[in-house]
Design a protein around this motif. Structure first.
Motif, mmCIF file in Angstrom:
data_model
loop_
_atom_site.group_PDB
_atom_site.id
_atom_site.type_symbol
_atom_site.label_atom_id
_atom_site.label_comp_id
_atom_site.label_asym_id
_atom_site.label_seq_id
_atom_site.Cartn_x
_atom_site.Cartn_y
_atom_site.Cartn_z
ATOM 1 N N SER A 26 5.694 19.670 -5.029
ATOM 2 C CA SER A 26 6.346 20.876 -4.511
ATOM 3 C C SER A 26 7.050 20.651 -3.179
ATOM 4 N N ILE A 27 6.986 19.444 -2.636
ATOM 5 C CA ILE A 27 7.636 19.144 -1.356
ATOM 6 C C ILE A 27 9.128 18.902 -1.618
ATOM 7 N N VAL A 28 9.943 19.902 -1.315
ATOM 8 C CA VAL A 28 11.387 19.805 -1.554
ATOM 9 C C VAL A 28 12.155 20.452 -0.409
ATOM 10 N N SER A 29 13.362 19.958 -0.200
ATOM 11 C CA SER A 29 14.268 20.547 0.787
ATOM 12 C C SER A 29 15.698 20.298 0.352
ATOM 13 N N HIS A 32 17.242 19.117 4.562
ATOM 14 C CA HIS A 32 16.667 18.247 5.584
ATOM 15 C C HIS A 32 16.227 16.897 5.028
ATOM 16 N N HIS A 33 16.185 15.930 5.909
ATOM 17 C CA HIS A 33 15.711 14.576 5.646
ATOM 18 C C HIS A 33 14.176 14.628 5.728
ATOM 19 N N LEU A 34 13.476 14.266 4.646
ATOM 20 C CA LEU A 34 12.017 14.379 4.590
ATOM 21 C C LEU A 34 11.344 13.017 4.748
ATOM 22 N N THR A 51 -1.265 6.501 -5.590
ATOM 23 C CA THR A 51 0.169 6.693 -5.813
ATOM 24 C C THR A 51 0.503 8.166 -5.559
ATOM 25 N N TYR A 52 1.651 8.388 -4.959
ATOM 26 C CA TYR A 52 2.109 9.744 -4.657
ATOM 27 C C TYR A 52 3.250 10.093 -5.605
ATOM 28 N N GLU A 57 12.001 12.797 -4.342
ATOM 29 C CA GLU A 57 11.500 11.651 -3.578
ATOM 30 C C GLU A 57 11.864 11.809 -2.103
ATOM 31 N N PRO A 58 10.888 11.675 -1.194
ATOM 32 C CA PRO A 58 11.211 11.754 0.236
ATOM 33 C C PRO A 58 12.180 10.653 0.650
ATOM 34 N N ASP A 59 12.917 10.897 1.722
ATOM 35 C CA ASP A 59 13.856 9.902 2.225
ATOM 36 C C ASP A 59 13.128 8.698 2.809
#
Length: 200
Positions: A26-29, A32-34, A51-52, A57-59
């Motif tokens: 659920s981590i989305v933007s 912004h650069h995550l 594993t995550y 996918e985060p930056d």
């Protein structure tokens, strides 16, 4: 802007991992650069290396390890320090049993930008996971923070010091920090326009 997202990772069984996966997915933007910077306090050997899993996918990703006596406070301190060193504008510290509404991170950052008089900003909870995406939002806010999902700027420790690592392994470190912020005459806001669901 660059936003660090940190969490104290404590995984002893598949149930914990299931909730963690719901959180990270659920981590989305959109804006912004995550930077995902969890601190692994404990991962059961059967489940390691951890594993995550993300839908976005985060930056950047950097996994931190706890040292000595592990605690939630230590994990938060390490995550906030790492986010600050990485030049992040904000650091969001979260539980691993929450799910964000898809616009929640962007809305919380926007709120913090328009309310710089505070030193800590939090989201508010939606009571039903099934209706999270339609959970009503408004521009109201309270002065009672929710430490299962809170955000600070990189200079946060300059105002009140670090979270007290003598609270082992967890609980009361959030109330202690809130009291220190209040005693320092500083503000915390809980924003009704950024929503999440907390399984806990």
């Amino acid at each position: 802007m660059k936003i660090a997202i940190t969490a104290a990772i404590y995984i002893t069984n598949q149930e914990h991992k299931k909730y963690l996966d719901l959180t990270t997915k659920s981590i989305v933007s959109k804006n912004h650069h995550l930077f995902w910077v969890p601190c692994e306090n404990y991962v059961h050997p059967v489940l390691g290396p951890l594993t995550y899993i993300f839908n976005q996918e985060p930056d950047e990703i950097k996994v931190l390890q706890s040292t000595g006596q592990q605690s939630v406070s230590q994990a938060w301190n390490k995550g906030i320090e790492e986010g600050s060193k990485a030049g992040c504008d904000y650091i969001l510290a979260i539980n691993t049993d929450i799910v964000f509404k898809s616009n929640a991170i962007d809305r919380l950052v926007n709120f913090a930008e328009t309310h710089p008089e505070a030193v800590l900003w939090t989201m508010t909870e939606c009571r039903d996971s099934a209706s999270l995406e339609s959970c009503p939002e408004d521009e109201s806010f309270l002065v009672h923070p929710n430490f299962s999902c809170f955000m600070v700027k990189s200079d946060f420790f300059r105002h009140v010091g670090k979270f007290d690592e003598n609270f082992i392994p967890a609980y009361c470190e959030d109330g202690d920090m809130h009291a220190r912020i209040e005693l320092a005459g500083l503000k915390t806001y809980s924003y009704s326009g950024a929503k999440f669901y907390h399984f806990g």
